[in-house]
Design an enzyme around this catalytic site. Structure first.
Site, PDB file in Angstrom:
ATOM      1  CG  HIS A  99      -5.307 -13.449 -45.611  1.00 18.71           C
ATOM      2  ND1 HIS A  99      -5.830 -12.347 -44.972  1.00 18.71           N
ATOM      3  CD2 HIS A  99      -6.245 -13.822 -46.527  1.00 18.71           C
ATOM      4  CE1 HIS A  99      -7.031 -12.078 -45.463  1.00 18.71           C
ATOM      5  NE2 HIS A  99      -7.302 -12.946 -46.417  1.00 18.71           N
TER       6      HIS A  99
ATOM      7  NE  ARG B 291      -7.086  -9.676 -48.499  1.00 18.16           N
ATOM      8  CZ  ARG B 291      -7.718  -8.992 -49.442  1.00 18.16           C
ATOM      9  NH1 ARG B 291      -7.065  -8.629 -50.545  1.00 18.16           N
ATOM     10  NH2 ARG B 291      -8.991  -8.646 -49.307  1.00 18.16           N
TER      11      ARG B 291
ATOM     12  CE1 TYR C 139     -22.474  -2.911 -66.652  1.00 17.39           C
ATOM     13  CE2 TYR C 139     -23.906  -3.223 -64.752  1.00 17.39           C
ATOM     14  CZ  TYR C 139     -23.648  -3.403 -66.094  1.00 17.39           C
ATOM     15  OH  TYR C 139     -24.538  -4.088 -66.873  1.00 17.39           O
TER      16      TYR C 139
ATOM     17  NE  ARG D 261     -10.480 -12.098 -50.665  1.00 13.68           N
ATOM     18  CZ  ARG D 261     -11.053 -11.095 -51.333  1.00 13.68           C
ATOM     19  NH1 ARG D 261     -10.685 -10.845 -52.588  1.00 13.68           N
ATOM     20  NH2 ARG D 261     -11.990 -10.359 -50.766  1.00 13.68           N
TER      21      ARG D 261
ATOM     22  CE  LYS E 122     -14.474 -14.627 -49.166  1.00 17.67           C
ATOM     23  NZ  LYS E 122     -13.928 -14.254 -47.833  1.00 17.67           N
TER      24      LYS E 122
ATOM     25  CG  HIS F 299     -13.032  -5.915 -48.321  1.00 15.82           C
ATOM     26  ND1 HIS F 299     -12.610  -5.123 -47.288  1.00 15.82           N
ATOM     27  CD2 HIS F 299     -12.238  -7.015 -48.284  1.00 15.82           C
ATOM     28  CE1 HIS F 299     -11.624  -5.716 -46.633  1.00 15.82           C
ATOM     29  NE2 HIS F 299     -11.370  -6.853 -47.229  1.00 15.82           N
TER      30      HIS F 299
END
Length: 396
Positions: free
Chosen positions: A332, A335, A368, A242, A269, A358
């Site tokens: 952006h 991406r 994890y 990002r 994010k 995501h």
């Protein structure tokens, strides 16, 4: 004998306080300093009490009598004027301690730990710039829908309706927080559903045609502006993080020997650690850049101060300087470029989604799995870099 205005005005201070009586329990205390205080003496529940009615001449004789009569009316209805005055004073104090801005900042502090820093900054800046100036000083339980709409209409008038919608969403959450903490009874923002100009949804512009991608990469290589902007734009298509994650990158996060960039959860994010495998092309870019910014904190420091990262506007301006319009390409967009072409080339969708960082719906598992598919992602990222180099080399 009832007082007159002349009698009160001409009363001189003495060595001790003394009283001038008007009748019906109303009198003036003249202090040695010359102040003249209105008092009302009354009995309530068999107790003698005093009520302060203000200071002469700010409170005139006529006004003092009106206040005395109002107090007598309360007593006749079984209400203690002193207790009522204290209750009103406490209510006013409570309202001033629970203005929209105070509650909003409290809500922000309690929630900002769940947001990435850039997102938190945008929320606070949105409130400070557009909402607080209009309703910030109002008790939150008294803010009306028209007042809030006025603030949002001013945002729309600036040509940024999407910001108005986001501000409305923020305000709704603030009202709900006030309800939960006992300082409001309803979400006033809910009354404004449908009141704002609709926002047309649009995907962030991206180039996905291989031939056009090659031209874009060559244009970036030929960029003659700031060397830091050029390095960021060169790195962007290889790592496809990002824009905020890219421009805030810190040297301490990079292990060039291990060919890995590990972004801490606080900057992501989804608040999860993110690993970006570094292809040899990226390491080459970083080694060149280290000559310019390697002694500082940020890879891409601001041109104004090394203590801050470059702004998103600066990176976007770099693309515009190359001739790419808002409808053609955004930062952006790198991406979308990678996601589209990697999927078309048949790479495992889970690898791609993990590399795009995501969100993982299962929050426990997400804590994890940042290294999930890491060997496969290393290979994919290396092959992606070679693919981009191949596109760059193809000319008409």
């Amino acid at each position: 004998m009832p007082l007159t205005d002349i009698t009160i005005r001409n009363a001189k201070p003495g060595n001790k306080p003394y009283k001038l009586y008007d009748g019906g329990g109303l009198f003036v205390i003249v202090t040695p300093a010359g102040s003249k205080w209105w008092r009302f003496k009354y009995r309530y529940e068999s107790r003698e009490k005093l009520l302060s009615l203000g200071v002469y001449p700010a409170v005139t004789l006529q006004e003092a009598r009106a206040r005395r009569n109002e107090a007598k009316g309360l007593i006749a209805h079984g209400i203690d004027p002193s207790a009522r005055k204290q209750a009103v004073k406490a209510a006013v104090k409570g309202e001033m301690e629970n203005t929209f801005e105070i509650v909003a900042r409290e809500w922000f502090i309690k929630n900002k730990g769940f947001w990435v820093d850039t997102h938190a900054e945008k929320i606070l800046r949105r409130l400070e710039n557009y909402i607080f100036p209009i309703i910030g000083g109002r008790p939150i339980n008294q803010v009306t829908a028209p007042e809030l709409l006025k603030a949002l209409r001013e945002v729309e008038a600036k040509g940024i309706p999407d910001v108005a919608h986001r501000a409305l969403q923020n305000c709704s959450r603030i009202f709900r927080y006030a309800i939960a903490t006992g300082r409001a009874e309803r979400d006033t923002a809910a009354d404004l559903r449908g009141a704002l100009v609709p926002v047309k949804s649009s995907n962030l512009a991206s180039i996905i045609d291989p031939k056009a991608i090659g031209a874009l990469l060559r244009d970036i290589d030929a960029y003659t502006g700031n060397v830091i902007v050029r390095a960021a734009l060169r790195m962007a298509p290889y790592v496809f993080v990002r824009p905020g994650e890219l421009r805030r990158a810190e040297w301490a996060e990079f292990d060039l020997a291990g060919a890995e960039w590990r972004i801490p959860a606080g900057r992501m994010k989804m608040r999860q650690v993110h690993i970006v495998p570094l292809a040899r092309q990226v390491i080459s870019i970083l080694e060149d850049l280290r000559l310019y910014t390697g002694n500082g904190r940020f890879l891409f420091p601001s041109m104004r101060a090394n203590s801050a990262p470059i702004s998103d506007v600066t990176l976007l301006a770099g693309l515009r300087r190359l001739g790419y319009t808002q409808g053609q390409m955004t930062v952006h967009g790198f991406r979308s470029m990678a996601s589209t072409l990697l999927n078309e080339q048949g790479y495992n969708r889970d690898w791609i989604e993990r590399q795009l960082a995501h969100g993982e719906r299962n929050s426990i598992r997400a804590a994890y799995n940042y290294a999930e598919y890491l060997p496969e992602r290393r290979r994919m990222m290396a092959e992606w870099a070679e693919y981009l180099d191949g596109l760059r080399a193809i000319r008409d």
